[in-house]
Write a protein that holds these residues in place. Sequence first.
Motif, short mmCIF file in Angstrom:
data_model
loop_
_atom_site.label_atom_id
_atom_site.label_comp_id
_atom_site.label_asym_id
_atom_site.label_seq_id
_atom_site.Cartn_x
_atom_site.Cartn_y
_atom_site.Cartn_z
N ARG A 15 0.83 -1.21 0.00
CA ARG A 15 0.00 0.00 0.00
C ARG A 15 0.86 1.26 0.00
N LEU B 241 -8.27 1.90 1.01
CA LEU B 241 -8.76 1.67 2.37
C LEU B 241 -7.83 0.71 3.11
N GLU B 242 -7.69 0.94 4.40
CA GLU B 242 -6.83 0.08 5.22
C GLU B 242 -7.60 -1.03 5.90
N GLU B 243 -8.87 -1.18 5.56
CA GLU B 243 -9.70 -2.20 6.20
C GLU B 243 -9.20 -3.60 5.82
N ARG C 200 -13.46 -4.29 0.64
CA ARG C 200 -14.40 -3.15 0.62
C ARG C 200 -14.25 -2.43 -0.70
N SER D 195 -10.25 -1.44 -0.88
CA SER D 195 -9.22 -2.06 -0.05
C SER D 195 -8.35 -2.95 -0.94
#
Length: 603
Positions: free
Chosen positions: A155, A395-397, A401, A467
């Motif tokens: 990321r 997104l860091e989830e 997502r 994500s």
Amino acid sequence: MKKKEFFQKQHKELCDALLKAGKIDSRLSLWRSLSFMLAVLALAAGYDGYLFGYVAGAALLTVFVLLIRRHGRFRQEMAALQERLQAVEAFLARMEGSWRELALDGEDFLQEERPQGRDLHLFGRASFFQYLCLARTLGGRERLAEVLSPFPGSRDVILLRQEAVAELAKEPQGALKLAGLLQAVPEGHDLAPLAEKIKGEGAEEALPCRVLGKLRYVLPLLPWLALALSLVGRLPWEAAFYLWGLNLLLSLWAAGAHGAILSPLLEIQQALRGYAGVFAFLETRENKSLYLRDLRRHFLGETEGKDRGMKASEGLARLAGLAERFLYRQNILAFVLLNALFLMDSHLTAGFLRWQRGAGCQLSGWLSALQEMEMLLSLALPALTREKTALPVLLEESAPRLRARGAESLLIEEGRAVGNGADFTGESIIITGSNMSGKTTYLRTLAGTAVLAYAGAAVPAESFEVSLMDIYTSIQVSDDLSKGISTFYAELLRVRQMVEAAGQGRPMLCCIDEIFKGTNSADRIVGARAAIQHLTRPHILAFITTHDFELCELQGPEGQPLRNFHFEEHYEDDKIKFDFKLKEGRCTTTNAQYLLKMAGIIY
């Protein structure tokens, strides 16, 4: 000013500039011819006894030489204008749809073990690669293909690329200049073989190279010394010619060893102007993003942990000088004279070996940095050529997502594409709808846009949040007669790959188009139910399109969400119409019979 208007204005200005340059080029050619003919006439007059003729002839020859130099520089300026025009046309091609006719489509990067490349049109005709690629070097194209991956990398690295791409996209003039300079690099050129060749050791240890390398200054002086002594009666004048002959014989003896070392210069001589121009521009360019600043340090010779090295443009300029002299030496008369008088091959070899030990050690770093710049410039194309783009939010989830507003396919011209939304988290989505209503395009749009986001590019959407997920697809499935694999079995293998990957627990995005369409309806429903049960897990976001309404009644295992969406058609004046908008719930209409009537198959 709209983006298309900006590039159209640039196109007009460059066409006008080239038209004026063409007139100046014609005048310079005329002046060169006139000055040469007048010089010949003046020298003839001098030969006939008119002293002023020699003076005028010498002056006119000087003017002729100066005009040749000026004309050469002017033609280089014209070439730069032409290359910039080609770059503008490449940008306009993306806006006008003619990019699909470009020869470079990335077909070579399709891999059998990665069907996503064909399913999502990442490579091949009318693909993401064909739209994006501005890289001229082979390494730059390979780097672009590498980041167009269904399996996202770090990321942090993606965010660094994204920042660099956004900076390039904010400066269309700079991006256009870089693209124009890259046009001077030969198509698909590869300097990597040279970088490998100059890493080799022991070439300079060959006996001829050692001997003449040590004597390259002394031996050329001896004939001149002998000539001077002959003038005062100390030596016969033939001694000077014998020594020049000895130099030539030594050069012939060493020609094979020298040629083995110098041969790479012939391979790259034509490409050096393009590389040097690109490097010089990238050295002077001020950057804000960390990624671009780090790349610039490579071009400036400021790599971390090492002493300051040579600038890339300076190193290429020295190499160009060596290559130019070696090119002159290829003429047999020049070989004889230059080696007899100066031992030119020995000096060229020593210079090239010295270049290898200095700038040559940095060449691989320069090439890697250039390939990164080509990749980043290519990824900036969507933001440079489309009015509506957004920087994706990564997104860091931990759960898969995907949220989007107005997401469009990059492969459909802006204005024709219909934007769609998405808001899904770790669930299975059953999508129904009539033929041609947009189901497959929706899958490709979401998954393809996710690949763009993972590469670091801006995407054609009002907003796009995703994500990190491994992307698996079963969309464009075909049989393989050579392996005895039917279409149905090929799809089974794709789905099995997804099920096996699901056991690893990594976040996944799965797209299956018309699940198990290659078999009868009863078996299809049984198989589809089992596959959907396997893929309905918290770490998987699965999209499955189908014409089987029975699948809309499925429930996910252990309460896992399984939702229905659809596309639909309507009729106006007895004509079928589509709005290509995703709607909640299952489809309630079909259009197969209408399409069969349109095709004249049923009445």
